[in-house]
Motif scaffolding. Structure first.
Motif, short mmCIF file in Angstrom:
data_model
loop_
_atom_site.label_atom_id
_atom_site.label_comp_id
_atom_site.label_asym_id
_atom_site.label_seq_id
_atom_site.Cartn_x
_atom_site.Cartn_y
_atom_site.Cartn_z
N VAL A 58 7.35 13.26 -12.07
CA VAL A 58 7.83 13.11 -13.49
C VAL A 58 7.19 14.34 -14.24
CG1 VAL A 58 7.66 11.76 -15.54
CG2 VAL A 58 8.44 10.79 -13.68
N ALA A 59 5.81 14.32 -14.07
CA ALA A 59 5.00 15.38 -14.82
C ALA A 59 5.65 16.95 -14.47
CB ALA A 59 3.57 15.37 -14.27
N SER A 105 0.81 -1.18 -0.13
CA SER A 105 0.03 0.15 -0.19
C SER A 105 0.73 1.41 -0.11
CB SER A 105 -0.77 0.17 1.27
OG SER A 105 -1.69 -1.16 1.30
N TYR A 106 2.13 1.00 0.64
CA TYR A 106 2.66 2.41 0.78
C TYR A 106 3.47 2.55 -0.66
CZ TYR A 106 3.05 3.40 5.88
OH TYR A 106 2.93 3.96 7.08
N ALA A 107 3.94 1.14 -1.29
CA ALA A 107 4.32 1.38 -2.75
C ALA A 107 3.29 2.27 -3.71
CB ALA A 107 4.74 -0.11 -2.91
N VAL A 108 2.25 1.72 -3.44
CA VAL A 108 1.23 2.47 -4.49
C VAL A 108 1.07 4.20 -4.31
CG1 VAL A 108 -1.26 2.79 -5.16
CG2 VAL A 108 -0.45 0.63 -4.73
N LEU A 109 1.37 4.43 -2.98
CA LEU A 109 1.51 5.89 -2.84
C LEU A 109 2.72 6.52 -3.30
CD1 LEU A 109 0.21 6.21 0.64
CD2 LEU A 109 -1.04 6.58 -1.31
N VAL A 110 3.98 5.73 -3.08
CA VAL A 110 5.16 6.09 -3.66
C VAL A 110 5.01 6.18 -5.17
CG1 VAL A 110 7.78 5.65 -3.74
CG2 VAL A 110 6.54 5.35 -1.81
N ILE A 111 4.27 5.45 -5.92
CA ILE A 111 4.31 5.19 -7.37
C ILE A 111 3.37 6.63 -7.78
CG2 ILE A 111 3.34 3.96 -9.26
CD1 ILE A 111 4.29 1.62 -7.92
N ALA A 112 2.30 6.83 -6.95
CA ALA A 112 1.50 7.84 -7.56
C ALA A 112 2.48 9.18 -7.33
CB ALA A 112 0.39 7.87 -6.58
N ILE A 113 3.13 9.61 -6.26
CA ILE A 113 3.75 10.64 -6.04
C ILE A 113 4.88 10.59 -7.14
CG2 ILE A 113 5.32 11.80 -4.29
CD1 ILE A 113 3.24 10.78 -2.29
N ALA A 114 5.44 9.42 -7.35
CA ALA A 114 6.67 9.51 -8.35
C ALA A 114 6.01 9.87 -9.70
CB ALA A 114 7.46 8.26 -8.55
N ALA A 115 4.88 9.63 -10.22
CA ALA A 115 4.46 9.97 -11.31
C ALA A 115 4.03 11.62 -11.18
CB ALA A 115 3.10 9.31 -11.54
N ALA A 116 3.51 12.16 -10.28
CA ALA A 116 3.48 13.47 -10.07
C ALA A 116 4.68 14.22 -10.33
CB ALA A 116 2.85 13.83 -8.85
#
Lengths: 105, 172
Positions: free
Chosen positions: A78-79, A65-76
């Motif tokens: 990158v943008a 679940s933490y990994a999902v949050l990290v992936i979302a913030i990493a996508a932000a």
């Protein structure tokens, strides 16, 4: 052949991935490649989190679940980062991180 | 298990080295997606197949495409030798990165992880994973974190649009 691997295997792979990403972020000149290397570092950390969540009973199974949050913030990240790179390229015609030194004292 | 681990480790770490050392920026982006695929395979081995699907969708799909767009917009045709892609301080960088690798590997190897460290302690079902993420079944802080990350995503996308917008005279 089919026995479980120790957790240290995954952790060492994550550590090596973090180190390779740090190496690239330190030595490359192209700002886009620096972003890619930062993504590699984030992936090493996410792999470590998921390994903890799967192997350690104290983790309570929330590593993914933490990994999902990290992936979302990493996508932000990158943008926003690529938008900044585009803005710098539009005004200075370069993506070389050595030449974008306007805010350097 | 060991064969799959060796294959995925060599794939992800080899592609990561390819990102750093490739002289073509497009090749760096493709190597990066290969490295992300290796990490997704690790997620499957670690009993998180839903997270592996997220990884493939977001990283291998979206982030790689966004970075390829960035490369398309910003690259000039240029000579590419190691002299031009690498900073002058590459030897200190190599020393720092090697030291970091040795230090982190040593720390995670000598640390005695408490309890019995066996695989399969995490949620085995995707439903449990989703409830944890929404803060329903697991720690309730995840409900807050989920909404905060949603707001952060929206704000960052608006910021990206504002920053990269082509400025016209009357703010159009």
């Amino acid at each position: 052949m089919n026995q479980a691997l120790p957790i240290e295997g995954y952790l060492v792979v994550g550590a090596l991935m973090f180190a390779i990403g740090a190496w690239g972020a330190l030595i490359r000149r192209n700002a886009v490649v620096v972003f890619m290397c930062i993504e590699l570092m984030i992936n090493g950390v996410v792999l470590t989190l998921v390994a903890f969540g799967d192997y350690l009973p104290q983790a309570g199974g929330v590593g993914a679940s933490y990994a999902v949050l990290v992936i979302a913030i990493a996508a932000a990240e990158v943008a926003v980062g690529l938008a900044i790179v585009l803005a710098v390229f539009r005004s200075r015609r370069t993506v070389n991180v050595d030449e974008a030194n306007l805010m350097k004292w | 298990m060991i064969v799959a681990f060796g294959f995925l480790a060599s794939m992800s770490l080899g592609c990561a080295l390819g990102v750093v050392l490739s002289r073509n920026v497009i090749h760096s982006a493709l190597f990066m997606s290969g490295s992300f695929l290796g990490i997704a395979g690790f997620f499957v081995m670690l009993n998180a197949p839903a997270l592996a699907a997220f990884q493939v969708l977001i990283y291998v799909g979206a982030v790689t495409v966004v970075i390829l767009f960035g490369i398309m917009f910003t690259q000039r045709p240029s000579v590419s030798s190691f002299r031009t892609i690498i900073q002058r301080q590459h030897m200190p960088g190599l020393v720092v990165a090697a030291g970091l690798a040795v230090f982190l590997s040593y720390i995670v190897s000598v640390q005695e992880w408490g309890g019995q460290t066996e695989p399969g302690q995490g949620p085995q079902e995707t439903a449990t994973f989703g409830e944890n993420l929404l803060g329903v079944g697991g720690p309730e802080i995840f409900g807050l974190l989920f909404q905060v990350s949603a707001v952060l995503l929206m704000v960052s996308i608006v910021a990206a649009v504002v920053i990269s917008r082509r400025k016209t005279d009357e703010g159009g």
